[in-house]
Design an enzyme around this catalytic site. Structure first.
Site, PDB file in Angstrom:
ATOM      1  N   LYS A  22      70.921   7.120  19.935  1.00  0.00           N
ATOM      2  CA  LYS A  22      69.464   6.922  19.931  1.00  0.00           C
ATOM      3  C   LYS A  22      68.767   8.223  19.586  1.00  0.00           C
ATOM      4  O   LYS A  22      67.871   8.262  18.740  1.00  0.00           O
ATOM      5  CB  LYS A  22      69.006   6.458  21.309  1.00  0.00           C
ATOM      6  CG  LYS A  22      67.508   6.562  21.565  1.00  0.00           C
ATOM      7  CD  LYS A  22      67.071   6.030  22.915  1.00  0.00           C
ATOM      8  CE  LYS A  22      67.071   7.043  23.995  1.00  0.00           C
ATOM      9  NZ  LYS A  22      65.937   7.985  23.974  1.00  0.00           N
ATOM     10  N   ASN A  23      69.212   9.325  20.219  1.00  0.00           N
ATOM     11  CA  ASN A  23      68.489  10.596  20.099  1.00  0.00           C
ATOM     12  C   ASN A  23      68.802  11.347  18.819  1.00  0.00           C
ATOM     13  O   ASN A  23      68.314  12.451  18.616  1.00  0.00           O
ATOM     14  CB  ASN A  23      68.721  11.466  21.343  1.00  0.00           C
ATOM     15  CG  ASN A  23      68.063  10.831  22.557  1.00  0.00           C
ATOM     16  OD1 ASN A  23      67.256   9.900  22.425  1.00  0.00           O
ATOM     17  ND2 ASN A  23      68.427  11.292  23.721  1.00  0.00           N
ATOM     18  N   ARG A  91      57.729   8.388  23.271  1.00  0.00           N
ATOM     19  CA  ARG A  91      57.316   9.768  23.069  1.00  0.00           C
ATOM     20  C   ARG A  91      57.892  10.364  21.790  1.00  0.00           C
ATOM     21  O   ARG A  91      57.283  11.234  21.186  1.00  0.00           O
ATOM     22  CB  ARG A  91      57.775  10.627  24.241  1.00  0.00           C
ATOM     23  CG  ARG A  91      57.324  10.231  25.585  1.00  0.00           C
ATOM     24  CD  ARG A  91      57.805  11.228  26.559  1.00  0.00           C
ATOM     25  NE  ARG A  91      57.176  12.509  26.315  1.00  0.00           N
ATOM     26  CZ  ARG A  91      57.583  13.449  25.497  1.00  0.00           C
ATOM     27  NH1 ARG A  91      58.617  13.248  24.782  1.00  0.00           N
ATOM     28  NH2 ARG A  91      56.952  14.569  25.334  1.00  0.00           N
ATOM     29  N   CYS A 115      55.924  11.099  31.657  1.00  0.00           N
ATOM     30  CA  CYS A 115      56.674   9.883  31.981  1.00  0.00           C
ATOM     31  C   CYS A 115      57.313  10.125  33.349  1.00  0.00           C
ATOM     32  O   CYS A 115      57.046  11.115  34.009  1.00  0.00           O
ATOM     33  CB  CYS A 115      57.724   9.603  30.912  1.00  0.00           C
ATOM     34  SG  CYS A 115      59.000  10.833  30.884  1.00  0.00           S
ATOM     35  N   ARG A 120      56.597  16.385  30.118  1.00  0.00           N
ATOM     36  CA  ARG A 120      56.960  16.233  28.691  1.00  0.00           C
ATOM     37  C   ARG A 120      55.950  16.935  27.773  1.00  0.00           C
ATOM     38  O   ARG A 120      55.332  16.342  26.902  1.00  0.00           O
ATOM     39  CB  ARG A 120      57.078  14.747  28.329  1.00  0.00           C
ATOM     40  CG  ARG A 120      57.905  13.916  29.274  1.00  0.00           C
ATOM     41  CD  ARG A 120      59.343  14.389  29.407  1.00  0.00           C
ATOM     42  NE  ARG A 120      60.117  14.312  28.195  1.00  0.00           N
ATOM     43  CZ  ARG A 120      60.782  13.230  27.801  1.00  0.00           C
ATOM     44  NH1 ARG A 120      60.707  12.130  28.494  1.00  0.00           N
ATOM     45  NH2 ARG A 120      61.493  13.237  26.686  1.00  0.00           N
ATOM     46  N   ILE A 122      54.278  19.393  24.887  1.00  0.00           N
ATOM     47  CA  ILE A 122      54.618  19.600  23.463  1.00  0.00           C
ATOM     48  C   ILE A 122      54.096  20.950  22.973  1.00  0.00           C
ATOM     49  O   ILE A 122      53.975  21.181  21.769  1.00  0.00           O
ATOM     50  CB  ILE A 122      54.053  18.453  22.583  1.00  0.00           C
ATOM     51  CG1 ILE A 122      52.535  18.321  22.767  1.00  0.00           C
ATOM     52  CG2 ILE A 122      54.778  17.150  22.851  1.00  0.00           C
ATOM     53  CD1 ILE A 122      51.896  17.364  21.784  1.00  0.00           C
ATOM     54  N   ASP A 304      70.646  13.808  30.662  1.00  0.00           N
ATOM     55  CA  ASP A 304      70.586  12.351  30.470  1.00  0.00           C
ATOM     56  C   ASP A 304      71.744  11.620  31.129  1.00  0.00           C
ATOM     57  O   ASP A 304      71.767  10.387  31.110  1.00  0.00           O
ATOM     58  CB  ASP A 304      70.566  12.011  28.974  1.00  0.00           C
ATOM     59  CG  ASP A 304      69.237  12.372  28.345  1.00  0.00           C
ATOM     60  OD1 ASP A 304      69.147  12.366  27.118  1.00  0.00           O
ATOM     61  OD2 ASP A 304      68.296  12.691  29.097  1.00  0.00           O
ATOM     62  N   VAL A 326      66.476  20.848  33.676  1.00  0.00           N
ATOM     63  CA  VAL A 326      65.791  20.543  32.418  1.00  0.00           C
ATOM     64  C   VAL A 326      64.440  19.877  32.632  1.00  0.00           C
ATOM     65  O   VAL A 326      63.444  20.244  32.016  1.00  0.00           O
ATOM     66  CB  VAL A 326      66.698  19.692  31.498  1.00  0.00           C
ATOM     67  CG1 VAL A 326      65.981  19.327  30.210  1.00  0.00           C
ATOM     68  CG2 VAL A 326      67.999  20.439  31.204  1.00  0.00           C
ATOM     69  N   ARG A 396      65.450  -0.005  26.130  1.00  0.00           N
ATOM     70  CA  ARG A 396      64.959   0.997  25.169  1.00  0.00           C
ATOM     71  C   ARG A 396      66.100   1.827  24.612  1.00  0.00           C
ATOM     72  O   ARG A 396      66.027   2.346  23.507  1.00  0.00           O
ATOM     73  CB  ARG A 396      63.941   1.924  25.851  1.00  0.00           C
ATOM     74  CG  ARG A 396      62.604   1.315  26.131  1.00  0.00           C
ATOM     75  CD  ARG A 396      61.626   2.379  26.624  1.00  0.00           C
ATOM     76  NE  ARG A 396      61.698   3.558  25.772  1.00  0.00           N
ATOM     77  CZ  ARG A 396      61.273   4.768  26.165  1.00  0.00           C
ATOM     78  NH1 ARG A 396      60.781   4.942  27.374  1.00  0.00           N
ATOM     79  NH2 ARG A 396      61.348   5.804  25.348  1.00  0.00           N
TER      80      ARG A 396
END
Ligand code: EPZ
Length: 423
Positions: A22-23, A91, A115, A120, A122, A304, A326, A396
């Site tokens: 996914k990432n 995001r 979230c 999160r 930027i 994750d 993180v 998701r």
């Protein structure tokens, strides 16, 4: 508002295909905006986030078709705006910022907001692109960027090896005038996949996978065909679920070389975890032993997989100490685990997990993609039938999650809920 009903006790066994990452896929889709023409991506996971990114690209004017392969024709980028309705759902939409600035000299992206795992921010994305000549303003919840004189190479030192900031800067730098150096860059395998894709398109990038990446801007990009690397987080999730149920599973096509520390940790807690020709084979017959771990940017232990490991360690022999370095609030799901009988105490970035003999079924909910997967893992090794609500979070990021679990012998059923669970 789907929920899973999971009956604990089955040992997972057999083999399971690991989907594309996914990432990585989300970034490759954004990078396709750089090349007018038809980009073809294979091994893109069929998950909600990728469908959302398809909507983002279509909103920008790209033609997108998704049969076996995903085809993106970015010949005409008509709009430079990613709307709040899409960005608030995912995001990673913010990753169109770099390609749009590079190709169109403008971008208007709704601010993603926080979230369940953290704020999160930027700021590192913005500061890096500003050093390349972009100017930003924010109003009405939108971040508006312009680069009227185009983008120029710069030396960009990231305060933190942010995956997204490294990716946005890299996608802008390949089309900037001159050379860009990213210092303290992220080193995740998904970055290497993106860099390889950009190089195939005509970009010139050195040093990806190390803390210093050098990018020589070029002018023209041609669309290419590229296959997404396997998802090391999906693979790690199934490896941990296998250990939690005392099972034996082959993770087909998983890249052991992307999971060194994960496999080392599973071995430390008593599992057999080895990379093979077919992928990665994982097995654990006895009760897991307690282990400590800290999450760090790659090649450190991936954040994750932190919730999934916490679920496993909640039934381990002994006490484990976990530090989350993180994200600032990635322990929200601990209360859900404790409702099932886990004995976990958190203090800031630290969690102390006293292993208990067994968990017991209780109504719980998925709070985000990985916390939801962690709750299913806890349910797989709990007494009774656990209802995990809000499984749209897991949809998701995991393709065919219940089908894969069922194929490994788990007792799991998806219930479509017409109304939100009453709490
Ligand atoms: C990517 O998020 C992943 N998402 C995340 O996976 C993953 O947890 C994360 O990298 C770390 O590996 C995608 O790739 C779509 P970061 P990203 O920028 O890029 C701070 C999942 O479940 N930061 O490396 O957003 C930030 O607040 C998701 O698949 C700033 O302060 O992660 C966080 O504390 C969850 N300013 C830390 O850095 C910035 O400008 C790591 O964020 C950017 C980030």
């Amino acid at each position: 508002m789907d929920r899973f009903l999971v009956t604990g006790g089955a040992r997972l066994s057999g083999s399971v295909p690991i989907a594309g990452a996914k990432n990585s896929a989300l970034k490759l889709m954004a990078a396709a905006l750089l090349a007018p023409g038809r980009t073809v991506l294979s091994n893109v996971p069929r998950i909600q986030d990728c469908l959302t990114m398809v909507e983002v690209l279509q909103h920008l004017g790209a033609d997108v078709a998704w049969e076996d392969d995903l085809t993106i024709d970015a010949g005409a980028v008509l709009s430079v705006e990613a709307p709040y309705e899409l960005v608030s759902r995912m995001r990673a939409s913010i990753l169109v910022l770099g390609p749009l600035l590079a190709r169109c000299g403008r971008a208007r992206v709704a601010m993603p907001g926080g979230c369940n795992i953290g704020s999160r921010k930027i700021d590192l994305h913005v500061r890096g692109l500003e050093k390349m000549g972009a100017r930003f303003s924010s109003e009405h919840g939108f971040l508006e960027g312009v680069a009227p004189r185009g983008l120029s190479g710069a030396i960009i030192s990231l305060d933190f090896p942010s995956v997204g900031a490294t990716e946005n800067v890299m996608m802008a730098a390949v089309a900037a005038r001159g050379t860009t150096v990213i210092e303290n860059a992220a080193r995740e395998p998904e970055l290497s996949d993106l860099a390889e894709f950009l190089q195939e398109m005509g970009g010139r990038i050195d040093g990806v996978g190390t803390p210093t990446i050098e990018i020589e801007g070029t002018g023209d990009f041609h669309p290419v065909r590229h296959s997404v690397i396997p998802d090391r987080i999906e693979a790690g999730t199934f490896a941990i679920a296998t250990c939690a149920t005392g099972g034996q599973v082959v993770l087909e096509r998983a890249r052991g070389d992307h999971m060194d520390l994960v496999l080392a940790k599973l071995t430390e807690l008593g599992a057999d975890a080895v990379a093979t020709e077919a992928g990665v084979a994982v097995g654990l017959e006895d009760r897991p032993r307690a282990v400590d771990f800290v999450t760090l940017p790659y090649p450190g232990f991936p954040t994750d997989l932190q919730p999934q490991m916490m679920a496993l360690l909640s039934v381990a022999e002994g006490t484990s100490i976990v530090t989350e370095n993180v994200f600032e609030s990635r322990f929200m799901f601990v209360d859900e685990l404790n409702r099932m009988g886990a004995d976990i105490r958190t203090e800031g970035h630290h969690a102390v997990i006293r292993g208990v003999d067994h968990l017991s079924a209780a109504p719980v909910r998925a709070l985000d993609i990985r916390a939801g997967a962690a709750m299913v893992i806890a349910a797989l090794c709990a007494d009774g039938v656990t209802a995990v609500e809000d499984m749209y979070h897991v949809d998701r990021g995991y393709q065919d999650f219940e089908a894969k679990l069922l194929s490994l012998g788990a007792e799991v059923r998806r219930e479509r809920q017409l109304t939100p669970a009453l709490w």
